[in-house]
Design a protein around this motif. Sequence first.
Motif, short mmCIF file in Angstrom:
data_model
loop_
_atom_site.label_atom_id
_atom_site.label_comp_id
_atom_site.label_asym_id
_atom_site.label_seq_id
_atom_site.Cartn_x
_atom_site.Cartn_y
_atom_site.Cartn_z
N VAL A 1 155.00 34.52 17.38
CA VAL A 1 154.43 35.09 18.61
C VAL A 1 153.80 33.97 19.44
O VAL A 1 152.91 33.27 18.97
CB VAL A 1 153.37 36.16 18.30
CG1 VAL A 1 152.84 36.77 19.60
CG2 VAL A 1 153.94 37.25 17.39
N ILE A 2 154.29 33.85 20.66
CA ILE A 2 153.66 32.93 21.61
C ILE A 2 152.47 33.68 22.20
O ILE A 2 152.62 34.70 22.86
CB ILE A 2 154.65 32.52 22.73
CG1 ILE A 2 155.81 31.71 22.13
CG2 ILE A 2 153.91 31.71 23.81
CD1 ILE A 2 156.89 31.35 23.12
N ASP A 3 151.29 33.17 21.90
CA ASP A 3 150.05 33.81 22.35
C ASP A 3 149.85 33.52 23.83
O ASP A 3 149.43 32.44 24.21
CB ASP A 3 148.87 33.29 21.53
CG ASP A 3 147.57 33.99 21.82
OD1 ASP A 3 147.52 34.80 22.79
OD2 ASP A 3 146.60 33.76 21.09
N THR A 4 150.18 34.49 24.66
CA THR A 4 150.09 34.30 26.11
C THR A 4 148.64 34.17 26.58
O THR A 4 148.40 33.70 27.68
CB THR A 4 150.79 35.43 26.87
OG1 THR A 4 150.28 36.69 26.42
CG2 THR A 4 152.30 35.38 26.64
N GLU B 1 156.06 37.58 22.68
CA GLU B 1 154.99 37.05 23.54
C GLU B 1 153.89 38.07 23.67
O GLU B 1 154.16 39.27 23.78
CB GLU B 1 155.55 36.75 24.94
CG GLU B 1 156.59 35.68 24.97
CD GLU B 1 157.15 35.47 26.37
OE1 GLU B 1 156.48 35.84 27.36
OE2 GLU B 1 158.26 34.93 26.47
N GLY B 2 152.64 37.59 23.65
CA GLY B 2 151.50 38.47 23.80
C GLY B 2 150.42 38.11 22.81
O GLY B 2 150.33 36.99 22.34
N HIS B 3 149.60 39.09 22.48
CA HIS B 3 148.55 38.90 21.48
C HIS B 3 149.21 38.99 20.10
O HIS B 3 149.84 40.01 19.79
CB HIS B 3 147.47 39.98 21.64
CG HIS B 3 146.37 39.86 20.65
ND1 HIS B 3 145.50 38.80 20.62
CD2 HIS B 3 146.02 40.68 19.63
CE1 HIS B 3 144.66 38.97 19.62
NE2 HIS B 3 144.95 40.10 19.00
N PRO B 4 149.10 37.96 19.27
CA PRO B 4 149.86 37.93 18.01
C PRO B 4 149.73 39.17 17.13
O PRO B 4 150.74 39.73 16.71
CB PRO B 4 149.32 36.68 17.31
CG PRO B 4 148.94 35.78 18.44
CD PRO B 4 148.37 36.71 19.49
N ALA B 5 148.53 39.61 16.84
CA ALA B 5 148.37 40.77 15.95
C ALA B 5 149.01 42.01 16.54
O ALA B 5 149.74 42.73 15.86
CB ALA B 5 146.89 41.02 15.66
N ALA B 6 148.77 42.27 17.81
CA ALA B 6 149.32 43.46 18.46
C ALA B 6 150.84 43.43 18.48
O ALA B 6 151.50 44.45 18.22
CB ALA B 6 148.78 43.59 19.88
N ALA C 1 145.10 37.91 10.96
CA ALA C 1 145.35 38.60 9.69
C ALA C 1 144.51 39.87 9.58
O ALA C 1 145.01 40.92 9.19
CB ALA C 1 145.06 37.66 8.52
N GLU C 2 143.24 39.77 9.92
CA GLU C 2 142.37 40.95 9.82
C GLU C 2 142.82 42.06 10.76
O GLU C 2 142.81 43.23 10.39
CB GLU C 2 140.93 40.56 10.12
CG GLU C 2 140.29 39.76 9.02
CD GLU C 2 138.93 39.23 9.40
OE1 GLU C 2 138.04 39.29 8.54
OE2 GLU C 2 138.77 38.77 10.54
N GLU C 3 143.21 41.70 11.95
CA GLU C 3 143.68 42.71 12.91
C GLU C 3 144.95 43.39 12.40
O GLU C 3 145.11 44.60 12.55
CB GLU C 3 143.94 42.08 14.27
CG GLU C 3 142.69 41.70 15.02
CD GLU C 3 143.02 41.11 16.38
OE1 GLU C 3 143.75 41.77 17.14
OE2 GLU C 3 142.54 40.00 16.67
N ILE C 4 145.84 42.61 11.83
CA ILE C 4 147.08 43.18 11.31
C ILE C 4 146.78 44.11 10.14
O ILE C 4 147.32 45.22 10.07
CB ILE C 4 148.07 42.07 10.90
CG1 ILE C 4 148.57 41.35 12.15
CG2 ILE C 4 149.24 42.65 10.09
CD1 ILE C 4 149.35 40.09 11.87
N ILE C 5 145.90 43.70 9.25
CA ILE C 5 145.54 44.54 8.11
C ILE C 5 144.99 45.88 8.59
O ILE C 5 145.34 46.93 8.06
CB ILE C 5 144.51 43.82 7.21
CG1 ILE C 5 145.17 42.64 6.50
CG2 ILE C 5 143.88 44.78 6.21
CD1 ILE C 5 144.20 41.68 5.86
N ARG C 6 144.15 45.86 9.61
CA ARG C 6 143.54 47.10 10.12
C ARG C 6 144.55 48.02 10.79
O ARG C 6 144.41 49.23 10.76
CB ARG C 6 142.42 46.76 11.11
CG ARG C 6 141.14 46.31 10.44
CD ARG C 6 139.98 46.31 11.41
NE ARG C 6 140.19 45.44 12.55
CZ ARG C 6 139.79 44.18 12.64
NH1 ARG C 6 139.15 43.64 11.63
NH2 ARG C 6 140.00 43.48 13.72
N SER C 7 145.58 47.47 11.45
CA SER C 7 146.46 48.33 12.26
C SER C 7 147.90 48.45 11.79
O SER C 7 148.65 49.20 12.39
CB SER C 7 146.52 47.84 13.69
OG SER C 7 145.75 46.78 14.01
#
Length: 143
Positions: free
Chosen positions: A42-45, A90-95, A128-134
Amino acid sequence: MTNMLFGRILVATDGSEKNRAALDEGINIAHACGSVIYAVYVIDTGTFSSMSGDIPLGDTYRVFQAEAEQAFTRIKSLAGDMKVETLILEGHPAAEIVKFAKAKKIDLIVIGTQGKKGLERLLLGSVAEEIIRSAPCKVLVVK
């Protein structure tokens, strides 16, 4: 005989050496389960919006693309004859990782982390934490 516990595995990469253990683990699990591997970079825009106007965005974007392609080459090399699909998002990596996992009905997300501590962790969190939560599926975090 294959074990279809994880038919679709998403291996998220940022192209760094610290992410190498996660790549290796994801490929090992995919090999044991006979899984399809989805390698995602993911390219973090958000980094573009905070950059100085003196840095050409096109050049920076090409650097990220080249880094992603190097990571994908490594993953394909390690995966051998296993099926690997690669994608630059592209965007916010976790999302973006969670959105992709939902769309592709991923069974397992494998990500790396170097861990954050104290106030930095409290204020910023981590991908990682954001991915774990969602995440809509199981998540394996590899140190």
